[in-house]
Design a protein around this motif. Sequence first.
Motif, PDB file in Angstrom:
ATOM      1  N   THR A  97      -0.665 -10.063 -16.125  1.00  0.00           N
ATOM      2  CA  THR A  97       0.021 -10.383 -14.879  1.00  0.00           C
ATOM      3  C   THR A  97      -0.806  -9.867 -13.703  1.00  0.00           C
ATOM      4  N   GLN A  98      -0.990 -10.703 -12.714  1.00  0.00           N
ATOM      5  CA  GLN A  98      -1.766 -10.326 -11.530  1.00  0.00           C
ATOM      6  C   GLN A  98      -0.907  -9.467 -10.617  1.00  0.00           C
ATOM      7  N   VAL A  99      -1.455  -8.346 -10.208  1.00  0.00           N
ATOM      8  CA  VAL A  99      -0.813  -7.504  -9.206  1.00  0.00           C
ATOM      9  C   VAL A  99      -1.777  -7.316  -8.051  1.00  0.00           C
ATOM     10  N   THR A 100      -1.325  -7.606  -6.877  1.00  0.00           N
ATOM     11  CA  THR A 100      -2.122  -7.455  -5.673  1.00  0.00           C
ATOM     12  C   THR A 100      -1.475  -6.411  -4.777  1.00  0.00           C
ATOM     13  N   VAL A 101      -2.310  -5.494  -4.298  1.00  0.00           N
ATOM     14  CA  VAL A 101      -1.832  -4.473  -3.373  1.00  0.00           C
ATOM     15  C   VAL A 101      -2.141  -4.946  -1.960  1.00  0.00           C
ATOM     16  N   SER A 102      -1.113  -5.042  -1.163  1.00  0.00           N
ATOM     17  CA  SER A 102      -1.284  -5.519   0.214  1.00  0.00           C
ATOM     18  C   SER A 102      -1.333  -4.330   1.165  1.00  0.00           C
ATOM     19  N   SER A 103      -2.219  -4.453   2.131  1.00  0.00           N
ATOM     20  CA  SER A 103      -2.369  -3.346   3.099  1.00  0.00           C
ATOM     21  C   SER A 103      -1.569  -3.609   4.363  1.00  0.00           C
ATOM     22  N   LEU A 127       0.823  -1.201   0.000  1.00  0.00           N
ATOM     23  CA  LEU A 127       0.000   0.000   0.000  1.00  0.00           C
ATOM     24  C   LEU A 127       0.863   1.259   0.000  1.00  0.00           C
ATOM     25  N   SER A 128       0.489   2.206  -0.860  1.00  0.00           N
ATOM     26  CA  SER A 128       1.114   3.526  -1.012  1.00  0.00           C
ATOM     27  C   SER A 128       2.453   3.497  -1.757  1.00  0.00           C
ATOM     28  N   GLU A 129       2.918   2.308  -2.134  1.00  0.00           N
ATOM     29  CA  GLU A 129       4.160   2.244  -2.892  1.00  0.00           C
ATOM     30  C   GLU A 129       3.890   2.353  -4.408  1.00  0.00           C
ATOM     31  N   THR A 130       4.936   2.190  -5.183  1.00  0.00           N
ATOM     32  CA  THR A 130       4.829   2.334  -6.630  1.00  0.00           C
ATOM     33  C   THR A 130       4.837   0.975  -7.316  1.00  0.00           C
ATOM     34  N   SER A 149       1.577   5.506  -5.475  1.00  0.00           N
ATOM     35  CA  SER A 149       0.614   5.600  -4.368  1.00  0.00           C
ATOM     36  C   SER A 149      -0.539   4.614  -4.531  1.00  0.00           C
ATOM     37  N   VAL A 150      -0.212   3.353  -4.691  1.00  0.00           N
ATOM     38  CA  VAL A 150      -1.251   2.349  -4.967  1.00  0.00           C
ATOM     39  C   VAL A 150      -2.136   2.111  -3.747  1.00  0.00           C
ATOM     40  N   THR A 151      -3.373   1.737  -4.028  1.00  0.00           N
ATOM     41  CA  THR A 151      -4.361   1.369  -3.019  1.00  0.00           C
ATOM     42  C   THR A 151      -4.891  -0.017  -3.371  1.00  0.00           C
ATOM     43  N   PRO A 152      -5.685  -0.631  -2.492  1.00  0.00           N
ATOM     44  CA  PRO A 152      -6.264  -1.943  -2.828  1.00  0.00           C
ATOM     45  C   PRO A 152      -7.088  -1.918  -4.119  1.00  0.00           C
ATOM     46  N   GLU A 153      -7.606  -0.757  -4.489  1.00  0.00           N
ATOM     47  CA  GLU A 153      -8.384  -0.644  -5.734  1.00  0.00           C
ATOM     48  C   GLU A 153      -7.528  -0.817  -6.975  1.00  0.00           C
ATOM     49  N   ASP A 154      -6.224  -0.795  -6.822  1.00  0.00           N
ATOM     50  CA  ASP A 154      -5.317  -1.032  -7.946  1.00  0.00           C
ATOM     51  C   ASP A 154      -5.003  -2.514  -8.128  1.00  0.00           C
ATOM     52  N   ARG A 157      -1.096   9.860 -11.107  1.00  0.00           N
ATOM     53  CA  ARG A 157      -0.299   8.791 -10.504  1.00  0.00           C
ATOM     54  C   ARG A 157       0.466   7.933 -11.507  1.00  0.00           C
ATOM     55  N   ILE A 158       0.205   8.108 -12.800  1.00  0.00           N
ATOM     56  CA  ILE A 158       0.723   7.167 -13.788  1.00  0.00           C
ATOM     57  C   ILE A 158       1.835   7.780 -14.644  1.00  0.00           C
ATOM     58  N   SER A 159       2.795   6.935 -15.000  1.00  0.00           N
ATOM     59  CA  SER A 159       3.811   7.294 -15.973  1.00  0.00           C
ATOM     60  C   SER A 159       4.072   6.079 -16.864  1.00  0.00           C
ATOM     61  N   ILE A 160       4.212   6.328 -18.154  1.00  0.00           N
ATOM     62  CA  ILE A 160       4.611   5.282 -19.095  1.00  0.00           C
ATOM     63  C   ILE A 160       5.849   5.759 -19.824  1.00  0.00           C
TER      64      ILE A 160
END
Length: 121
Positions: free
Chosen positions: A115-121, A14-17, A86-91, A68-71
């Motif tokens: 690819t599955q990405v899970t945001v952990s709190s 959570l909150s990381e990139t 600044s990722v949240t669980p909604e990401d 929040r996004i950059s490509i």
Amino acid sequence: QVQLQESGPGLVKLSETLSLTCTVSGGSITTSPYYWVWNRQAPGKGLEWMGAIRYSGATYYSASLKSRISISRDTSKNQFTLQLRSVTPEDTAVYYCGRGRAAFTTTVDYRGQGTQVTVSS
């Protein structure tokens, strides 16, 4: 035949990139007129267009993610990269890279397996 492969960590705190790379083979990311796209699909939701980088290097972002996004891209490696800050669980979602012909659309003619990405709190 163009092939795309996503790579990156499957778990982000959570909150990381969040950072994912798409490696392209069978075609150059600098070839006109293509857009190199990031889409995602969260659990129970539809496919969401996140952003794209054009063959010229121009970037386009979803209004909802723009802060929040950059490509970016590395043409020497034929790769393009997504960073979402600044990722949240909604990401939490399956993230796909693809090749399209326009911005602001999820439509692609080639895409990676996701690819599955899970945001952990």
